[in-house]
Structure formats: C-alpha cells, structure tokens
Design an enzyme around this catalytic site. Structure first.
Site, PDB file in Angstrom:
ATOM      1  N   GLU A   7      12.161  10.560  -1.839  1.00 56.29           N
ATOM      2  CA  GLU A   7      11.976   9.800  -3.081  1.00 56.29           C
ATOM      3  C   GLU A   7      12.051  10.698  -4.311  1.00 56.29           C
ATOM      4  O   GLU A   7      12.602  10.310  -5.342  1.00 56.29           O
ATOM      5  CB  GLU A   7      10.629   9.060  -3.062  1.00 56.29           C
ATOM      6  CG  GLU A   7      10.598   7.833  -2.161  1.00 56.29           C
ATOM      7  CD  GLU A   7      10.244   8.161  -0.713  1.00 56.29           C
ATOM      8  OE1 GLU A   7      10.213   9.350  -0.349  1.00 56.29           O
ATOM      9  OE2 GLU A   7       9.996   7.201   0.050  1.00 56.29           O
TER      10      GLU A   7
ATOM     11  N   HIS B 291       0.108   0.042   0.768  1.00 55.36           N
ATOM     12  CA  HIS B 291       1.291  -0.809   0.579  1.00 55.36           C
ATOM     13  C   HIS B 291       1.011  -1.968  -0.370  1.00 55.36           C
ATOM     14  O   HIS B 291       1.633  -3.000  -0.272  1.00 55.36           O
ATOM     15  CB  HIS B 291       1.728  -1.400   1.932  1.00 55.36           C
ATOM     16  CG  HIS B 291       2.712  -0.551   2.675  1.00 55.36           C
ATOM     17  ND1 HIS B 291       2.871   0.785   2.464  1.00 55.36           N
ATOM     18  CD2 HIS B 291       3.622  -0.878   3.639  1.00 55.36           C
ATOM     19  CE1 HIS B 291       3.803   1.263   3.277  1.00 55.36           C
ATOM     20  NE2 HIS B 291       4.290   0.277   4.001  1.00 55.36           N
TER      21      HIS B 291
END
Lengths: 346, 317
Positions: free
Chosen positions: A60, A129
C-alpha cells in the site's frame, strides 16, 4: 432519468472519466478481480485493458507513491482500497508526500490524485475492518476529503474528484452500495466543497456524515410524525467544509447535533461543534451535541457491535432530549437493518 | 572524451564550489535551512545526469545539493531558495531538504528516508505509460534499504518492469549508525539480484568510470528494465551541517585518507588537465565561481515572500 445504485454510480463515474481522459487509470489490490470492489470497477479492465486498470502488489505504501509520482507526471490515478484501515499503511506517502507537494512547489504544480477507500461496518468486521478515520485526513491541509451518501452525489463528486488538481480522499460507506436513486441522464458533476440540505426544519440542525445521513433521515421522518421537524444537512465534502450551509441553518434553529459515522473523541464532529461554538455562540439556544461510535475498538460479536454504533433511535432521543421532550419508546418501529441486505462474509 | 570530461568536471566543480560557498556564508545565519552537504559525493550525480540526459527525471533525498545542481545547473534558483527568497525554486517554502525544480526535471527531494523511492515508481510508470522513452532516477542512502518502502519499491519496479534507476549512495552509515548495527544481511548485491532488476557496482570514486557504467544501465532502462546502481561513497562533512567529523567515533579510518588522497573532484581535475590544460581547467572554474558569486549576490538582494502568501498554494487552483 435513470435509476442507479451507489455502486453503479461509482462505476459510471469511473467509466465516464476514463472515456473522457486517457490519463485516468484505476488500480489497487483486487480492482480487476471477479468481485470488482463491490461492482464498482466492473467493465473497466474489459474496456480499457491492463494498462489502465490493474491489480497491485500488497504494498500500500509504495503503490500510493506510485499514484503520487504518476500524478506529479500529469496522469490521473484512482487508487482503490477495499478497507480504509489499509490507508494507515499509506500515511507516510499521503501525509508527508502528497499533502505538502503542491505547497512545496509554491502552488505551481498540480497533484491530481484520487484515493478511494471503503469505510463501513457490520457482520463482524471487527476492529481492523470497520474504521472511518475522517479526522485523520481532514486534519491535514492539502488533502480534500469527500464522503458522499446518495448515488447522485457519488456520481457527481467522483467525477469532480478525478478532475480535481489536488489530492482527494474519497470515502465510501459499504452499506450505501445498494442505495438506489434516479439520476439525470447527463450524469451531472457535483461541486466539491458544497453541502446539501436534505430536509428543511426549524427545531434542530442535524449535520450527518456518510451512513449517518441515512439514519438521520429515518429519524427525521419519525420525529416529523411527532410534530418535530429537524433540518438535515449532508456536508458531502468534509474538507473543504461548507460552513455557510451549516451556519445558516444553526442561525435559524439555534440547536446543533452532529451525527458522525466515526469516533467522537477528537473526531470530525468536534470540528463542526468548535466552528459553530466559536462563530455562532450568540445564536445557540442549547449546548451542541455529538453522536458517534462508542469509545472503544469495534467489537465483532453482534450484541456488542449493535451497542457500538449509533442509529436513528440515538438521533431521535438526542433531539428529544435537546428539546426537553420525553424520550419516545420506539419498540415495534421497523428500523433499517442490514440483515436484509448484507449476509457476509465479504 | 574531452567534452565529456569537461562536462563532468563542470558539474562536479559547480557542486563543490557551491557547497564551499555555503560553508563560507552559513555562519551569517541568512540561510536558515538545515543543510545535508553533498561534499565528497559529487562524482555519481555529475556522471549519472550527464549519461542519462536532461529528460531523465530525478527524485532525491535531503542530501539534495549534488543531484540538484548536477541535473539542473540552476545555481540562481538554488541559492535564492537556500536564502528563502521569492525567486527560489519554491519561494523559500522548501529550503535545502525539499528542493524541487520540476520544469528542469528535478521532481523533488524528501526528508523522510526511503519516501522518494515509491514516487520513482510513479514517475517511471508515467514514462512507460506515455511511451516517452525517458527514465526516472531515484537517489537514496544505504540506510533506506532497511525501510519497507525500499522492498516494496524494488518488488513493484521489478514486477512492472519500469525504467527506474535506483541509485544507492552507500557510505556504510545511517546518520552515525554503522552498517553492522543495522543490517541483517551481508550483501546488497545478492538481495537485488534475486529480483528482476540489473545490478551495477562502483567503488572507484571516478566519475568517468561511473559515467561508462551508466551507459550500460541506460541500455537496460531503454528496454524498460530497472537497474540498481550501487555506489560506494564518502560523505566528507557531518550528517547535517558544515563541519567535518572525520575524527568521530563512528567513522571508518579510511574516510579521511580517501578525502585527502583520492578526492573525486581532484581525480577528474587531474584527468582534465592532462587531456586539455591547466589554463582551460581554471577557465571553467573561474566561470563557475563567477556564476556562484552572482547567484549569492542575487539571493542576498532578492525579496522574501510576502507574509500574506502564507496560505496560498495549499491546493492547486
């Protein structure tokens, strides 16, 4: 008019911008796979090929650098993350590199970069999440932060974000993907930095962010049946914030609730309360109120998860409390439940 | 080879002489920006920028002076920026650590170790996307290899086969920490060679040799294959600041010897004198010194940015 879901709207915006401008490309982990990021990237690989729609290594940080380097070079990357939590791995590139890049060129060089990240909750997503992180990004000068709620806003704002010459963080709540709306066949752009009054009312101003807009509209309807008309504002863009639309409403109502889709402590709701308190103190009839997540990491088990999140009921009771009304008993009312829409595991 | 030798020397002398001027004036406290000096490390940037050409895009570190001057030769903008003046590269906003001059293909300098590496991916990606045939050159120190960004970038550049030249300026130190206190590996070469990336090594300190190795690298870059150029070098001055610290505890004992007896600038100077003449060499030096003096005078006479410019240019209008 044409009916689109929020997911269709994101997908349409990507197709329109990629068609219009060869410099636009879309990438990220899972972007071209068969799931297509909740359907939002469908058809892109097939139409524009691997050059402009591609998967990425699980890097990322470096892939955010790739987006920044490409944007410096005049391309228009759209970098997609299936969870906003993964953006924490990109903070060096976003905050040390992207946010200050334009300023560091004395404002002479653009950085047309869009980061799409999915926020959300539910079905046991748990504490890694399910974040929103609005204030992480709105804290930083040089970033634009957008959190649309309706399909037409998602469509119009994503097109504007891709055309923007400054870096944009575009945050999409997972539960919104199935929301439907009729949108204009011309697929109009929506201006960045403009809020929207979704419902007029005189009793209380409720500024709601992302999914909490849906909850607030449910609350508004129930309150209206009880003779209380709240004004509902969706800022749509969190930075730059449309303070005018909020201030105009608070001047009228003298009361403010911010229903955030995030933690309260040092959160974006605190920013709105501060701005209103600093500038409209003399108009305030009662103390402003923040609604947000419980002050703990998000638990997985349903019984605690339901306690963690505020909802329409929370908003109804906050409004009633602010107006010194007795709190309604809301048993038997059929509130929105994602159980009917969302069965996991993704 | 004379024009190449001359051009390499021009760039190296420009860097050395500019930095000597900084050392001379720093105590006046007009250049209020932390300086990470390039002195001793002039050879690689001079050779690389010459060999790969002005269309190559540079990303560098806070030790920015050598790559910046070698690539852009923009001595006026350079000094004006260090003095914080409105005609500097970024009107004083960037200072020494964040130097950038995009119109001259010097993209940026970063003050976070290894943070420039991922940007190199994007710049090289754009060159490939637009089929320009140009390359991106990204500078970093050996300490950057310990950062995750380095591994992510090496992997992605190798996977995507991007025209990216990794330039590792390896002086064995990360600030004051020696390599044996930092590295859980013994060979940078063996790391890089396990990726789809070429590896080239230089420890000659000879800009001419570095130039010739760059021509080899260029062939791979032209075929859109990344290249890792591992260059041993000596930093003459302290990590940040203008003093030398050869006697400091962390130094290799050979550092001072190399500085005195094998100085990269002196090496090319001797070659140039042999290939042309002392008079010709001094002519080049005088021309550069005149330019530097003029740049410093310009910087001193130029205006600071206006106070009301503070909030401009946060976003691109």
């Amino acid at each position: 008019m044409i009916e689109l879901t929020f997911s269709d709207a994101i997908n349409k915006a990507l197709h329109l911008e990629m068609e219009r401008d060869d410099s636009v490309f879309v990438f990220g982990i899972g972007v071209p796979d068969h799931v297509k990021i909740f359907g939002t990237t469908k058809g892109l690989l097939e139409k524009y090929g691997k050059k402009r729609c591609f998967d990425s290594p699980l890097s990322e940080d470096a892939m955010t650098g790739l987006a920044i380097g490409a944007a410096i070079s005049g391309l228009r990357p759209v970098h997609v993350h299936i969870r906003v939590d993964f953006l924490l791995l990109t903070m060096n590139q976003l905050i040390n590199m992207a946010s200050s890049f334009i300023y560091g060129t004395n404002g002479n060089h653009s950085l047309p970069l869009v980061i799409r990240a999915i926020i959300g909750r539910g079905w046991g997503q748990g504490y890694q999440h399910s974040k929103s992180l609005f204030s992480y990004f709105t804290h930083i000068p040089g970033l634009i932060v957008i959190a649309p709620t309706s399909p037409s806003d998602a469509l119009g704002l994503l097109q504007s974000a891709i055309r923007s010459n400054s870096p944009v963080i575009f945050l999409e709540h997972r539960w919104l993907y199935w929301a439907k709306e009729s949108v204009d066949n011309n697929f109009p752009l929506v201006e960045i930095g403009k809020g929207k009054v979704l419902r007029k009312g005189k009793a209380v101003t409720v500024v709601a962010i992302s999914w909490m807009v849906v909850e607030t509209l449910v609350a508004a309807k129930i309150l209206s049946e009880k003779g209380i008309d709240i004004e509902v504002i969706d800022p749509r863009t969190l930075r730059p914030l449309d303070t005018e639309i909020i201030f105009n409403s608070v001047k009228k109502t003298g009361r403010l609730i911010v229903a955030d889709c995030d933690w309260i402590n040092s959160g974006f709701s605190a920013e709105i309360l501060s701005l209103v308190s600093e500038q409209l103190f003399q108009y305030m009839i009662s103390s402003p109120v923040r609604i947000g997540f419980a002050d703990c990491p998000c638990p997985t088990v349903r019984i605690l998860e339901d306690e963690f999140y505020p909802n329409a009921e929370t908003i109804i009771h906050a409004v009633e409390k602010m107006l010194d009304k007795p709190l309604s008993i809301l048993d038997g009312i059929d509130f929105y439940s994602h159980e009917n829409k969302f069965k996991g595991p993704f | 080879m004379l024009p190449i030798l001359q051009e390499i020397y021009f760039r190296m002398y420009l860097i050395r002489s500019s930095e000597l001027k900084i050392c001379e004036l720093y105590h006046e406290d007009e250049m209020k920006t932390p300086m990470h000096m390039s002195m001793g490390q002039e050879a690689a940037p001079a050779a690389i920028s010459l060999a790969l050409g002005v269309k190559s895009k540079i990303i560098s570190t806070y030790r920015s002076h050598a790559p910046f001057l070698a690539h852009t030769k923009q001595v006026n903008k350079f000094f004006c920026e260090l003095f914080g003046k409105d005609n500097g590269t970024a009107a004083g906003r960037s200072g020494s650590m964040h130097l950038a001059d995009i119109e001259n293909n010097y993209i940026c300098s970063t003050a976070i170790v290894a943070a420039g590496l991922p940007l190199g991916l994007g710049v090289a990606f754009s060159e490939k996307y637009n089929l320009t045939g140009n390359f991106c050159i990204v500078y970093f120190g050996d300490g950057a290899i310990e950062e995750g960004s380095f591994w992510e970038t090496l992997n992605a550049a190798s996977l995507m086969q991007l025209p990216l030249l990794f330039v590792c300026e390896d002086n064995d130190y990360a600030v004051h920490t020696k390599k044996n206190e930092r590295r859980g590996f013994s060979s940078i070469k063996s790391i890089v060679e396990s990726f789809e990336c070429d590896y080239i090594f230089d420890e000659s300190n000879d800009a001419e040799e570095i130039y010739n190795k760059c021509l080899m690298a260029k062939k791979s870059l032209e075929n859109s294959r990344p290249v890792f150029f591992h260059i041993k070098c000596i930093r003459y001055l302290e990590h940040v600041g203008i003093k030398n610290d050869f006697e400091a505890y962390y130094r290799n004992c050979s550092d001072k010897d190399i500085h005195v007896n094998y100085d990269a600038l002196q090496l090319i100077r001797n070659k140039l004198i042999n290939a042309s003449s002392l008079t010709e060499t001094i002519k080049i030096e005088d021309e550069i010194d005149r330019k530097i003096n003029a740049a410093v005078n310009l910087a001193k006479l130029s205006s600071f940015p206006q106070k009301n410019e503070l909030l401009t240019g946060v976003y691109f209008d």
